[in-house]
Design an enzyme around this catalytic site. Structure first.
Site, PDB file in Angstrom:
ATOM      1  N   ASP A 207       9.530   7.973 -19.030  1.00  0.00           N
ATOM      2  CA  ASP A 207       8.170   8.539 -19.815  1.00  0.00           C
ATOM      3  C   ASP A 207       7.062   9.862 -18.833  1.00  0.00           C
ATOM      4  OD1 ASP A 207       6.739   9.257 -22.336  1.00  0.00           O
ATOM      5  OD2 ASP A 207       5.137   7.829 -20.920  1.00  0.00           O
ATOM      6  N   ASN A 212       0.955  10.740 -17.412  1.00  0.00           N
ATOM      7  CA  ASN A 212       1.603   9.437 -16.145  1.00  0.00           C
ATOM      8  C   ASN A 212       1.960   9.263 -15.466  1.00  0.00           C
ATOM      9  OD1 ASN A 212       1.757   7.832 -18.904  1.00  0.00           O
ATOM     10  ND2 ASN A 212       3.314   8.491 -19.413  1.00  0.00           N
ATOM     11  N   ASP A 225       2.901   3.249 -13.661  1.00  0.00           N
ATOM     12  CA  ASP A 225       2.580   2.251 -15.339  1.00  0.00           C
ATOM     13  C   ASP A 225       3.873   2.677 -15.343  1.00  0.00           C
ATOM     14  OD1 ASP A 225       1.393   0.590 -17.282  1.00  0.00           O
ATOM     15  OD2 ASP A 225       2.719   1.375 -17.799  1.00  0.00           O
TER      16      ASP A 225
END
EC number: 2.7.11.1
Length: 339
Positions: A207, A212, A225
């Protein structure tokens, strides 16, 4: 609208503090909720003056095996000196683990690592990100995931389409058009993968969009993450970094690949998969929103979702993606560029 249970109504601050104490942490009572729709993520301050980030996982999304595989990948990256924040080892009932089961909840804790959004207008920043992703992929190619999802076929789009159909989510007046467009797109997505018979599959971030990715002056880019880590082609971690008109996206891609290929070879044929991956993400995203609709955070954050106008707009976008995938399919397979 019918969807899966929200799963966080019981998760009070007191319950989260109790869970962290049971895992050997000493929070001082201060919690700061961080931005996350899928899980509940908080910054917790400890009695020794430090701070950690605790992530409470949504029930029913990932199995323990999938979460632990993600954690192992993160720790493997850290050992290879790839800048990723890995979960800490916790001790619960005498057992050391990165995934704590306490009071019916599952959570992980990681060190706090700040950062800001990268300046994607700067080609040097993009080259650095390209090198970073290549280093991540070097580790990712060592062995495959056994439990995480795979985006090597159109199966994620099929599963999303089937869930929306089986739960009667779409507005009745637009459902036939959406399902027709989605079915044709799924056929085209699968065809795009079938045209890559020797596609290299590796462990990915999965992702990788600018939201992110964090940047610090000393470390450059890093991830905090890996919740959507998956098996798939390397280009999956590149295409979401592109934005703007086609010419701007092309310049960004050139800079990314310039950095990437200074570390690791990239299979340029994978660029033919960008529109297929984009289309798959669109179908998957609609189902993701529908599945989470009973979580009170989702109607507040996405008030436009599920309306007739939303689904009509999705029909238009899927048809546009069908045209884009057709153009890619007609291009000469030997061209080593994205144009």
């Amino acid at each position: 609208m019918t969807s899966s249970p929200a799963g966080f109504g019981h998760l009070t601050p007191e319950r989260m503090l109790d869970a962290m104490e049971h895992a050997g942490l000493r929070p001082d009572g201060r919690l700061l909720q961080l931005n996350s729709y899928e899980n509940r993520v908080l910054q917790a301050y400890l009695e020794d003056g430090s701070a950690v980030v605790a992530k409470f996982y949504r029930s029913g999304r990932w199995s323990d095996a999938q979460i632990l595989e993600e954690h192992a990948f993160a720790r493997e990256l850290v050992e290879a000196e790839v800048p990723v924040v890995a979960p800490m080892m916790l001790e619960v009932d005498g057992q050391a683990t990165t995934l704590a089961h306490v009071l019916g909840d599952r959570f992980a804790v990681s060190p706090r690592q700040g950062g800001r959004a990268p300046e994607l207008e700067d080609p040097e920043v993009l080259r650095w990100i390209g090198r970073f992703l290549a280093r991540l992929h070097e580790v990712g190619q060592r062995h495959p995931f056994e439990h995480r999802v795979s985006w090597n076929t159109a199966q994620p789009a099929r599963e999303a389409r089937d869930w929306l159909r089986d739960h009667d989510i779409l507005a009745p007046d637009v459902a036939p058009q959406w399902h027709d467009a989605a079915e044709r797109c799924i056929t085209a997505i699968q065809a795009a993968f079938d045209q890559q018979p020797q596609l290299r599959s590796l462990r990915l971030h999965g992702d990788c969009h600018p939201g992110n990715l964090l940047w610090t002056p000393d470390r450059g880019p890093h991830f905090v993450d890996l919740d959507d880590a998956m098996q798939g082609p390397a280009v999956q971690d590149l295409w979401m970094m592109l934005s703007g008109d086609p010419e701007a996206a092309r310049r960004q891609l050139d800079a990314l690949l310039d950095g990437y290929e200074s570390v690791r070879e990239f299979d340029w044929r994978e660029l033919r998969l960008i529109e297929a991956l984009r289309t798959q993400r669109m179908i998957h995203h609609s189902a993701w929103l529908a599945r989470r609709w009973e979580d009170p955070a989702f109607p507040l954050a996405f008030p436009w979702f599920g309306t007739p106008n939303y689904w009509s707009d999705q029909v238009v976008k899927l048809r546009e993606q069908l045209d884009a995938m057709q153009i890619e399919a007609e291009k000469a397979s030997g061209l080593p560029s994205w144009d």
